[in-house]
Design an enzyme around this catalytic site. Structure first.
Site, PDB file in Angstrom:
ATOM      1  N   PHE A 149       0.821  -1.227   0.000  1.00 46.76           N
ATOM      2  CA  PHE A 149       0.000   0.000   0.000  1.00 46.76           C
ATOM      3  C   PHE A 149       0.848   1.267   0.000  1.00 46.76           C
ATOM      4  O   PHE A 149       0.367   2.322  -0.387  1.00 46.76           O
ATOM      5  CB  PHE A 149      -0.936   0.007   1.227  1.00 46.76           C
ATOM      6  CG  PHE A 149      -0.283   0.466   2.510  1.00 46.76           C
ATOM      7  CD1 PHE A 149      -0.124   1.822   2.779  1.00 46.76           C
ATOM      8  CD2 PHE A 149       0.210  -0.446   3.439  1.00 46.76           C
ATOM      9  CE1 PHE A 149       0.492   2.257   3.954  1.00 46.76           C
ATOM     10  CE2 PHE A 149       0.826  -0.026   4.609  1.00 46.76           C
ATOM     11  CZ  PHE A 149       0.973   1.326   4.866  1.00 46.76           C
ATOM     12  N   LYS A 173      -1.024  -7.336  -9.158  1.00 43.67           N
ATOM     13  CA  LYS A 173      -2.026  -7.366  -8.070  1.00 43.67           C
ATOM     14  C   LYS A 173      -1.615  -6.281  -7.085  1.00 43.67           C
ATOM     15  O   LYS A 173      -0.777  -6.492  -6.226  1.00 43.67           O
ATOM     16  CB  LYS A 173      -2.021  -8.742  -7.403  1.00 43.67           C
ATOM     17  CG  LYS A 173      -3.330  -9.144  -6.749  1.00 43.67           C
ATOM     18  CD  LYS A 173      -3.825  -8.202  -5.659  1.00 43.67           C
ATOM     19  CE  LYS A 173      -3.096  -8.359  -4.357  1.00 43.67           C
ATOM     20  NZ  LYS A 173      -3.470  -7.315  -3.369  1.00 43.67           N
ATOM     21  N   GLU A 176      -4.921  -3.762  -2.036  1.00 50.50           N
ATOM     22  CA  GLU A 176      -6.366  -3.525  -2.017  1.00 50.50           C
ATOM     23  C   GLU A 176      -6.718  -2.272  -1.224  1.00 50.50           C
ATOM     24  O   GLU A 176      -7.850  -1.806  -1.250  1.00 50.50           O
ATOM     25  CB  GLU A 176      -7.096  -4.755  -1.446  1.00 50.50           C
ATOM     26  CG  GLU A 176      -6.838  -5.056   0.024  1.00 50.50           C
ATOM     27  CD  GLU A 176      -5.537  -5.819   0.285  1.00 50.50           C
ATOM     28  OE1 GLU A 176      -4.591  -5.723  -0.525  1.00 50.50           O
ATOM     29  OE2 GLU A 176      -5.459  -6.482   1.340  1.00 50.50           O
ATOM     30  N   SER A 226       5.421  -6.883   3.393  1.00 51.09           N
ATOM     31  CA  SER A 226       5.969  -7.165   4.726  1.00 51.09           C
ATOM     32  C   SER A 226       6.734  -8.488   4.737  1.00 51.09           C
ATOM     33  O   SER A 226       6.528  -9.351   3.869  1.00 51.09           O
ATOM     34  CB  SER A 226       4.829  -7.204   5.742  1.00 51.09           C
ATOM     35  OG  SER A 226       3.938  -8.247   5.401  1.00 51.09           O
ATOM     36  N   CYS A 281       9.462   1.853   3.479  1.00 53.56           N
ATOM     37  CA  CYS A 281      10.336   0.726   3.826  1.00 53.56           C
ATOM     38  C   CYS A 281      11.770   1.204   4.023  1.00 53.56           C
ATOM     39  O   CYS A 281      12.599   0.478   4.550  1.00 53.56           O
ATOM     40  CB  CYS A 281      10.296  -0.327   2.743  1.00 53.56           C
ATOM     41  SG  CYS A 281      10.998   0.262   1.210  1.00 53.56           S
TER      42      CYS A 281
HETATM   43  P1  NAD Z   1       1.592  -6.570   3.100  1.00 53.82           P
HETATM   44  O1  NAD Z   1       2.647  -7.604   3.152  1.00 53.82           O
HETATM   45  O2  NAD Z   1       0.483  -6.626   4.091  1.00 53.82           O
HETATM   46  O3  NAD Z   1       0.865  -6.609   1.659  1.00 53.82           O
HETATM   47  C1  NAD Z   1       1.614  -6.606   0.460  1.00 53.82           C
HETATM   48  C2  NAD Z   1       0.804  -7.310  -0.627  1.00 53.82           C
HETATM   49  O4  NAD Z   1       0.580  -8.675  -0.239  1.00 53.82           O
HETATM   50  C3  NAD Z   1      -0.579  -6.689  -0.864  1.00 53.82           C
HETATM   51  O5  NAD Z   1      -0.825  -6.682  -2.252  1.00 53.82           O
HETATM   52  C4  NAD Z   1      -1.518  -7.628  -0.122  1.00 53.82           C
HETATM   53  O6  NAD Z   1      -2.794  -7.714  -0.712  1.00 53.82           O
HETATM   54  C5  NAD Z   1      -0.812  -8.975  -0.223  1.00 53.82           C
HETATM   55  N1  NAD Z   1      -1.089  -9.839   0.937  1.00 53.82           N
HETATM   56  C6  NAD Z   1      -1.316  -9.450   2.219  1.00 53.82           C
HETATM   57  N2  NAD Z   1      -1.518 -10.522   3.006  1.00 53.82           N
HETATM   58  C7  NAD Z   1      -1.406 -11.613   2.214  1.00 53.82           C
HETATM   59  C8  NAD Z   1      -1.496 -13.025   2.459  1.00 53.82           C
HETATM   60  N3  NAD Z   1      -1.729 -13.502   3.668  1.00 53.82           N
HETATM   61  N4  NAD Z   1      -1.301 -13.858   1.424  1.00 53.82           N
HETATM   62  C9  NAD Z   1      -1.054 -13.373   0.187  1.00 53.82           C
HETATM   63  N5  NAD Z   1      -0.958 -12.049  -0.100  1.00 53.82           N
HETATM   64  C10 NAD Z   1      -1.135 -11.184   0.900  1.00 53.82           C
HETATM   65  O7  NAD Z   1       2.320  -5.161   3.109  1.00 53.82           O
HETATM   66  P2  NAD Z   1       1.667  -3.713   3.196  1.00 53.82           P
HETATM   67  O8  NAD Z   1       1.113  -3.507   4.563  1.00 53.82           O
HETATM   68  O9  NAD Z   1       0.798  -3.462   2.033  1.00 53.82           O
HETATM   69  O10 NAD Z   1       2.976  -2.808   2.990  1.00 53.82           O
HETATM   70  C11 NAD Z   1       3.837  -2.442   4.043  1.00 53.82           C
HETATM   71  C12 NAD Z   1       4.990  -3.407   4.147  1.00 53.82           C
HETATM   72  O11 NAD Z   1       5.700  -3.454   2.923  1.00 53.82           O
HETATM   73  C13 NAD Z   1       6.024  -2.977   5.187  1.00 53.82           C
HETATM   74  O12 NAD Z   1       6.456  -4.112   5.877  1.00 53.82           O
HETATM   75  C14 NAD Z   1       7.144  -2.382   4.354  1.00 53.82           C
HETATM   76  O13 NAD Z   1       8.419  -2.409   4.960  1.00 53.82           O
HETATM   77  C15 NAD Z   1       7.099  -3.270   3.167  1.00 53.82           C
HETATM   78  N6  NAD Z   1       7.719  -2.637   2.015  1.00 53.82           N
HETATM   79  C16 NAD Z   1       8.932  -3.097   1.631  1.00 53.82           C
HETATM   80  C17 NAD Z   1       9.572  -2.506   0.567  1.00 53.82           C
HETATM   81  C18 NAD Z   1      10.916  -2.988   0.115  1.00 53.82           C
HETATM   82  O14 NAD Z   1      11.342  -2.553  -0.926  1.00 53.82           O
HETATM   83  N7  NAD Z   1      11.589  -3.867   0.834  1.00 53.82           N
HETATM   84  C19 NAD Z   1       8.968  -1.441  -0.111  1.00 53.82           C
HETATM   85  C20 NAD Z   1       7.715  -1.007   0.298  1.00 53.82           C
HETATM   86  C21 NAD Z   1       7.094  -1.618   1.373  1.00 53.82           C
END
Ligand code: NAD
Length: 497
Positions: A149, A173, A176, A226, A281
């Protein structure tokens, strides 16, 4: 209420699953939009559209592909404001920050416009008499991207421009929580002349992701999000035979040596910790103050932090916006509420903050925790909000050991005037991206972005040269045009002569 659907085969496709998710304006707490959640059958339709498109896109000329990308770059440039407004409306970050996100995404489209220089391959002529060897790289097929997000436009643009420039087709994808920007990116790609099916967008949650991870026609998966989900994506997708790069969460440290310019370090700490409400991040979430610098540095951070103006992202006076959801806001607040009980000194407590007239927004003020220990929750977890922890270390070595003891290794920074210490740090720190007097060292597009340890599962970083390697596979062609006088059967192993 606006509905965001899917983009499949070059057009908007209404979601047929009957399931929708809420999209909220974080500044007001109001549900402004609903997003259709895709079914397994709709994911299959998107992958089928991408597979069909691959046959012609992969064999189209580099000139034809880059012509589309140049037109796309121009269209994106003309729509910066519109994309940024969508980001602010659903993510909450301030408009100037959203424009910065669009600019950093555009950088990767520009890289993709120049893909010709990265796909040249290698040729060794006359490796043996009359024999030449060429190494070429070819696209993989249908590749999927799953994005978080916090950068709803930039992170998708870290992926699909490079993937499609290399000749792949793509199924995205997006998160959401803020899906509208990615949808507009797909519409603009079609307007630029990208053939139908080359870029598809399916909205949804775990159902969509899990189908992409196991789909036999998806060759590779890029993920950013994450750490627990990144680990899951890597495990499941590799078990299904796919190439995977899964970028995870972070806890980024800034090491401040006693000789540092403390005003510059305090400016950097405040900008990098609280920009985008800490939902980056690459945010600095832990400052490690070495020697006697701690107290003065904390005073300087406070002087700056109390002046930050928090408010709706579309108010030009705002420097920091709200958090993405109410649930996330409450979770972030709980770390500040629990910090004193675990022995931290709460120097600034932002948990009571609200904005007049916007009381239902997901607001948090700036929080600063001092004398934080490595055993405290505020240090051990990725908080992903406007909370900065300050830890103390007696020496450079102690500070380095503390940083290298973290399970994450995304970005890190050192603040010092000592070139030798900075050089040591570059070599000794366990992180993928290092800043020297630069708090957020996000690499430019022609280098690659990626962390170490629990911040990246897979071995190739994203965009830059690593991106091209990830989205292509190697082939080595050995060629001989025999002279009519050559010939004869030879059962020996080919040797050079
Ligand atoms: P998230 O992991 O909750 O979601 C990321 C994606 O995975 C979304 O599209 C979501 O719909 C999907 N997702 C969530 N739960 C899932 C599941 N159980 N099974 C399959 N898919 C699932 O992350 P977020 O809250 O959207 O973003 C914040 C996180 O992203 C933070 O931890 C941040 O550090 C990390 N991030 C990392 C980088 C990097 O380059 N390392 C960059 C941006 C954000």
């Amino acid at each position: 209420m606006k509905t965001v659907h899917h983009w499949i085969g070059g057009k908007a496709v209404e979601g047929a699953s009957g399931t929708f998710g809420p999209v909220t304006d974080p500044a007001t707490g109001e549900r402004t939009t609903r997003v259709a959640f895709v079914s397994v059958e709709e994911v299959d339709a998107a992958v089928a559209a991408a597979k069909d498109a691959f046959a012609t896109w992969a064999t189209s000329s580099l000139a034809a592909r880059t012509a589309v990308l140049f037109r796309y770059r121009a269209l994106l440039d003309g729509h910066r404001e519109e994309i940024a407004r969508l980001i602010t409306a659903e993510h909450g970050k301030v408009h100037s920050d959203a424009l910065g996100e669009v600019a950093r995404g555009l950088e990767i489209v520009e890289l993709a416009c120049g893909i010709t220089t990265q796909l040249k391959g290698e040729l060794s002529s006359q490796v043996s008499s009359g024999v030449d060897v060429a190494s070429i790289r070819q696209p993989l097929g249908v590749v999927a991207g799953i994005t978080p997000f916090n950068f709803p436009a930039m992170v998708p643009m870290w992926m699909f421009p490079v993937a499609i420039a290399c000749g792949n087709t793509f199924v995205l994808k997006p998160s959401e929580k803020d899906p509208s920007a990615a949808f507009l990116l797909a519409e603009l790609a079609a307007e630029a002349g990208l053939p139908a099916g080359v870029l598809n967008v399916v909205n949804g949650d775990k159902v969509a992701v899990d189908r992409l991870l196991e789909h036999p026609d998806v060759a590779a998966v890029s993920f950013v999000g994450s750490t627990p989900i990144a680990r899951h994506i890597h495990t499941v997708a590799t078990a299904h035979g796919k190439r995977v790069q899964a970028l995870g969460g972070a806890k980024n440290h800034m090491l401040v040596l006693p000789d540092a310019d403390l005003d510059a370090a305090a400016d950097a700490a405040v900008s990098a910790a609280y920009g985008s409400a800490g939902e980056r991040c690459m945010a600095i979430s832990a400052v490690v103050a070495v020697g006697a610098t701690g107290d003065e540095l904390v005073r300087k951070i406070v002087d700056r932090a109390v002046k930050i103006k928090i408010g709706p992202g579309d108010d030009p006076a705002s420097e920091m916006g709200p958090l993405i959801t109410k649930a996330h806001r409450d979770k972030v607040a709980s770390y500040v509420e629990g910090a004193a009980g675990q022995g931290a000194q709460v120097v600034l407590d932002g948990t009571g903050f609200t904005v007049e007239g916007h009381e239902n927004g997901h607001w948090l003020g700036l929080s600063l925790l001092d004398h934080v220990g490595t055993d405290m929750d505020a240090y051990r977890d990725e908080i992903f909000g406007p909370v900065l922890c300050v830890l103390r270390a007696d020496t450079y070595e102690d500070g380095l050991a503390l940083i290298n003891g973290s399970p994450w290794g995304n970005g890190t920074a050192i603040f010092t005037r000592d070139g030798g210490a900075a050089r040591r740090f570059q070599l000794e720190v366990h992180a993928g991206m290092v800043g020297v007097n630069v708090p957020i060292p996000v690499p430019v597009g022609y280098h690659s972005f990626g962390g170490w340890k629990d911040s990246l599962f897979g071995d190739l970083h994203i965009y830059g040269n690593d991106g091209v390697r990830f989205y292509t596979r190697g082939k080595v062609v050995t060629t001989r045009w025999p002279d009519p006088s050559d010939g004869g059967v030879d059962l020996g192993f080919p040797s050079h002569k």
